[in-house]
Scaffold this motif. Structure first.
Motif, PDB file in Angstrom:
ATOM      1  N   ARG A   1       1.128  -1.019  -0.295  1.00  0.00           N
ATOM      2  CA  ARG A   1      -0.017  -0.563   0.529  1.00  0.00           C
ATOM      3  C   ARG A   1       0.606   1.234   0.134  1.00  0.00           C
ATOM      4  NH1 ARG A   1      -5.279   0.242   3.046  1.00  0.00           N
ATOM      5  NH2 ARG A   1      -3.990   1.283   4.848  1.00  0.00           N
ATOM      6  N   ARG A   2       2.249   1.210   0.423  1.00  0.00           N
ATOM      7  CA  ARG A   2       2.651   2.179   0.955  1.00  0.00           C
ATOM      8  C   ARG A   2       4.074   2.596  -0.186  1.00  0.00           C
ATOM      9  NH1 ARG A   2      -0.791   4.398   3.993  1.00  0.00           N
ATOM     10  NH2 ARG A   2      -0.757   5.740   2.451  1.00  0.00           N
TER      11      ARG A   2
ATOM     12  N   GLU B   1       6.065  -2.974   5.500  1.00  0.00           N
ATOM     13  CA  GLU B   1       5.702  -3.253   4.005  1.00  0.00           C
ATOM     14  C   GLU B   1       8.025  -3.886   3.651  1.00  0.00           C
ATOM     15  OE1 GLU B   1       3.537  -1.656   1.626  1.00  0.00           O
ATOM     16  OE2 GLU B   1       1.914  -1.552   2.695  1.00  0.00           O
TER      17      GLU B   1
END
Lengths: 143, 117
Positions: free
Chosen positions: B5-6, B37
């Protein structure tokens, strides 16, 4: 520090929540964006504010919902003056290890105060260590 | 492969090139997620060589630096290499003030960094 301000003042008392701190930062930055600060100055003020407000909420008040953080920001044609107070026990800023020493260089925390001191013109703590006062003098005074 | 997501991830040879979704890396929750992540790439996906391209990043706080330092340790522990590139001058100053420009291998651009793996 002498205080001779005339342009504007923001005075906010917020709960010990990072989201509340973010809102105050955004409000202050919005004021600064419209003034005669260079992008580097705004970057530095933003970084110092971010570090100081997070320190007050997270490390000072330990995210305690019963404690508050007080942020005062006064701007003049020459400088911006910021005072951030928390209700924690305080700390000794001199006791924070120098993160640039070889033995601390890979420690993943403890850099906030160093960044504040480098990007602002002046950073001072009260004796208890729960109030930080910072100033940034403009490179180019506002008209 | 996990959903990121990042991060935006691409592969160049045996190097995983990472770009950041967020222009400002300062929100506590986002930094935690970003760290997880990044660590996942090394610890669970067994990638060894990482290049972090900061071209989209306009601002980061000291909390983000902490994650990068931890990532550097994890990469080294797995026998890999971590390099950083495309850091704008204000952010490079943050690395220089904290002397992390000595800890990290920072290159001007992605091509320069890729050539040094």
């Amino acid at each position: 520090m002498s205080r001779d301000f005339s342009a504007w003042t923001i005075d906010r008392t917020i709960p010990s929540e990072l989201l509340s701190g973010r809102r105050v930062l955004e409000e202050l930055l919005e004021r600064l964006q419209g003034e005669n600060w260079t992008s580097r100055e705004i970057f530095g003020i933003r970084l110092a504010l971010e570090e100081a407000v997070v320190n007050a909420i997270k490390h000072g008040n330990c995210l305690d919902p019963n404690k508050q953080v007080h942020v005062i920001c006064q701007s003049s044609s020459e400088k911006i003056w910021i005072k951030i107070s928390d209700e924690g026990p305080g700390f000794d800023p001199e006791s924070v290890p120098d993160c640039t020493d070889a033995e601390h260089i890979d420690v993943p925390h403890g850099r906030g105060i160093m960044l504040m001191r480098n990007f602002m013109s002046r950073v001072e703590y009260n004796d208890q260590g729960n109030v930080v006062t910072m100033e940034k003098v403009r490179e180019t005074p506002a008209a | 492969m996990a959903v990121h997501r990042r991060l935006q991830l691409s592969e160049v040879g045996d190097v995983s090139v990472v770009r950041f979704v967020d222009r400002k890396i300062l929100d506590e929750a986002n930094i935690q997620e970003l760290g997880q992540e990044l660590f996942h790439l090394i610890e669970d996906e067994d990638r060894k060589n990482l290049l972090l391209n900061f071209s989209s990043v306009e601002f980061l706080s000291s909390a983000a630096l902490g994650k990068l330092i931890t990532l550097d340790k994890k990469v080294k522990a797995h026998g890999g290499k971590l390099k950083l590139s495309n850091i704008r001058p204000e952010i490079y100053e943050v690395f220089a003030i904290t002397k992390l420009n000595k800890l990290f291998d920072i290159r001007d651009d992605e091509a320069d960094a890729l050539a040094t793996f």
